[in-house]
Design a protein around this motif. Sequence first.
Motif, PDB file in Angstrom:
ATOM      1  N   UNK A 239       0.848  -1.160   0.039  1.00 13.37           N
ATOM      2  CA  UNK A 239       0.008  -0.116  -0.148  1.00 13.37           C
ATOM      3  C   UNK A 239       0.802   1.323  -0.060  1.00 13.37           C
ATOM      4  N   UNK A 240       0.628   2.049  -0.997  1.00 11.52           N
ATOM      5  CA  UNK A 240       1.373   3.198  -0.901  1.00 11.52           C
ATOM      6  C   UNK A 240       0.896   4.382   0.012  1.00 11.52           C
ATOM      7  N   UNK A 241      -0.122   4.214   0.668  1.00  9.91           N
ATOM      8  CA  UNK A 241      -0.777   4.859   1.699  1.00  9.91           C
ATOM      9  C   UNK A 241      -0.033   4.494   3.009  1.00  9.91           C
ATOM     10  N   UNK A 242       0.021   3.184   3.377  1.00 10.34           N
ATOM     11  CA  UNK A 242       0.641   2.785   4.605  1.00 10.34           C
ATOM     12  C   UNK A 242       2.102   3.143   4.606  1.00 10.34           C
ATOM     13  N   UNK A 243       2.745   3.108   3.267  1.00 11.37           N
ATOM     14  CA  UNK A 243       4.163   3.473   3.362  1.00 11.37           C
ATOM     15  C   UNK A 243       4.268   4.945   3.335  1.00 11.37           C
ATOM     16  N   UNK A 244       3.630   5.775   2.955  1.00 12.16           N
ATOM     17  CA  UNK A 244       3.557   7.206   2.990  1.00 12.16           C
ATOM     18  C   UNK A 244       3.300   7.697   4.545  1.00 12.16           C
ATOM     19  N   UNK A 245       2.467   6.968   5.358  1.00 11.97           N
ATOM     20  CA  UNK A 245       2.243   7.162   6.737  1.00 11.97           C
ATOM     21  C   UNK A 245       3.600   6.896   7.334  1.00 11.97           C
ATOM     22  N   UNK A 247       6.670   7.089   6.222  1.00  8.07           N
ATOM     23  CA  UNK A 247       7.908   7.764   5.645  1.00  8.07           C
ATOM     24  C   UNK A 247       7.530   9.307   6.222  1.00  8.07           C
ATOM     25  N   UNK A 248       6.280   9.752   6.660  1.00  9.32           N
ATOM     26  CA  UNK A 248       5.785  10.875   7.358  1.00  9.32           C
ATOM     27  C   UNK A 248       6.646  11.014   8.483  1.00  9.32           C
ATOM     28  N   UNK A 249       6.618   9.947   9.518  1.00 13.11           N
ATOM     29  CA  UNK A 249       7.361   9.967  10.705  1.00 13.11           C
ATOM     30  C   UNK A 249       8.854   9.379  10.746  1.00 13.11           C
ATOM     31  N   UNK A 250       9.276   9.181   9.623  1.00 10.99           N
ATOM     32  CA  UNK A 250      10.610   8.692   9.733  1.00 10.99           C
ATOM     33  C   UNK A 250      11.722   9.299   8.822  1.00 10.99           C
ATOM     34  N   UNK A 251      11.303   9.715   7.433  1.00 12.60           N
ATOM     35  CA  UNK A 251      12.246   9.972   6.553  1.00 12.60           C
ATOM     36  C   UNK A 251      11.557  10.907   5.631  1.00 12.60           C
ATOM     37  N   UNK A 252      11.815  12.171   5.617  1.00 11.52           N
ATOM     38  CA  UNK A 252      11.199  13.106   4.629  1.00 11.52           C
ATOM     39  C   UNK A 252      11.893  12.942   3.138  1.00 11.52           C
ATOM     40  N   UNK A 253      13.153  12.570   3.100  1.00 12.26           N
ATOM     41  CA  UNK A 253      13.850  12.093   1.854  1.00 12.26           C
ATOM     42  C   UNK A 253      13.029  11.023   1.283  1.00 12.26           C
TER      43      UNK A 253
END
Length: 364
Positions: A239-245, A247-253
Amino acid sequence: MSLAIHWFRRDLRLEDNTALFHALKSGSDVRCIFIFDTSILDKLEDENDARVTFIYKEIERLKAELKKLDSDLWVYYGNPIDIWLTLLTDYNIKSIYTNKDYEPYAIKRDNEVKQLAGKHQIAFYDFKDHVIFEESEVLKDDGNPYVVFTPYSRKWKHLLQTNPIEVLDTTPYFSSFESKESAVDIPTLIDMGFKESLTTFPSRTTTQGKVKNYEKNRNFPAIQGTTKLSVHFRFGTISIRAKALKALSTSETWLNELIWRDFYIQILYHYPHVVGNSFRAKYDAIQWRNNESDFEKWCTGKTGYPIVDAGMRELNTTGFMHNRVRMIVASFLTKHLLIDWRWGEAYFARQLLDFELASNNGGW
């Protein structure tokens, strides 16, 4: 009882699948199908194309998961229009659910299926699932699309703050799957004109450390510092949504890499001439050398430039190339050898396991 059909394409998962979520909540029994599309497969040049094997294995996985739920996956091989004509004739179908695909062929195909469904008084529902924001959701204040990434990414992140990501839990509705003892058998790879590839495919999971340290490690090709999830994003096995969530808290890059996907997809939609032409027309006037011998050396990793050759050999062996090396080999081909970027784009399209038209075209 009337059926709701969920048509898998680039969303090969049961979890957090938008169209599947709505199909399961529709009140109808849900039958899941997948079509090996001959309009796509017939254009592939290699009988052991690793992407076909990857999809095949994921379809086997999906079928097994559905069987554990006392359901099944119906798998077809052929032209989608022909297959849908048969399905709409043979079964009492109330509605079709699927997730959007933004490539030109897919848009045309889906419009034809939608028209066909309409003639049979069958509802056709398609949903955003493959991206966070669609082609016309992130626009300039004047309503025009962005053509530069940085301002696009700023607007993208602002919109995300006001439109929080929702991950959909499909599991409470699994009882809505059609109960079926057996379905259409999966056609074999040989039946479809292919052989099984021996490529080792990246895992669907990645360590928290790789995402957390992505900014620090991503510039060094010798370090196994990237997630290698691109093939799974390409075919929707995660899921792109789960991975974006995450990344939001882990790595902006790392989040920015996901934004690049959305950016290139909206470029392809608003500027379809990029398929086969330069984004800016003046660059179509470049006089390329197009030396075929040089191109062959580039393809086979025999230019004599170590990092270029290492990247191309990695691509030819694994179907993967480190992002930074992709830029190096592309720059070398176009600006050093003066070979048309479309030659390189086509070669990447043939070799990359994670090939996606928008991202590949946008990169080149």
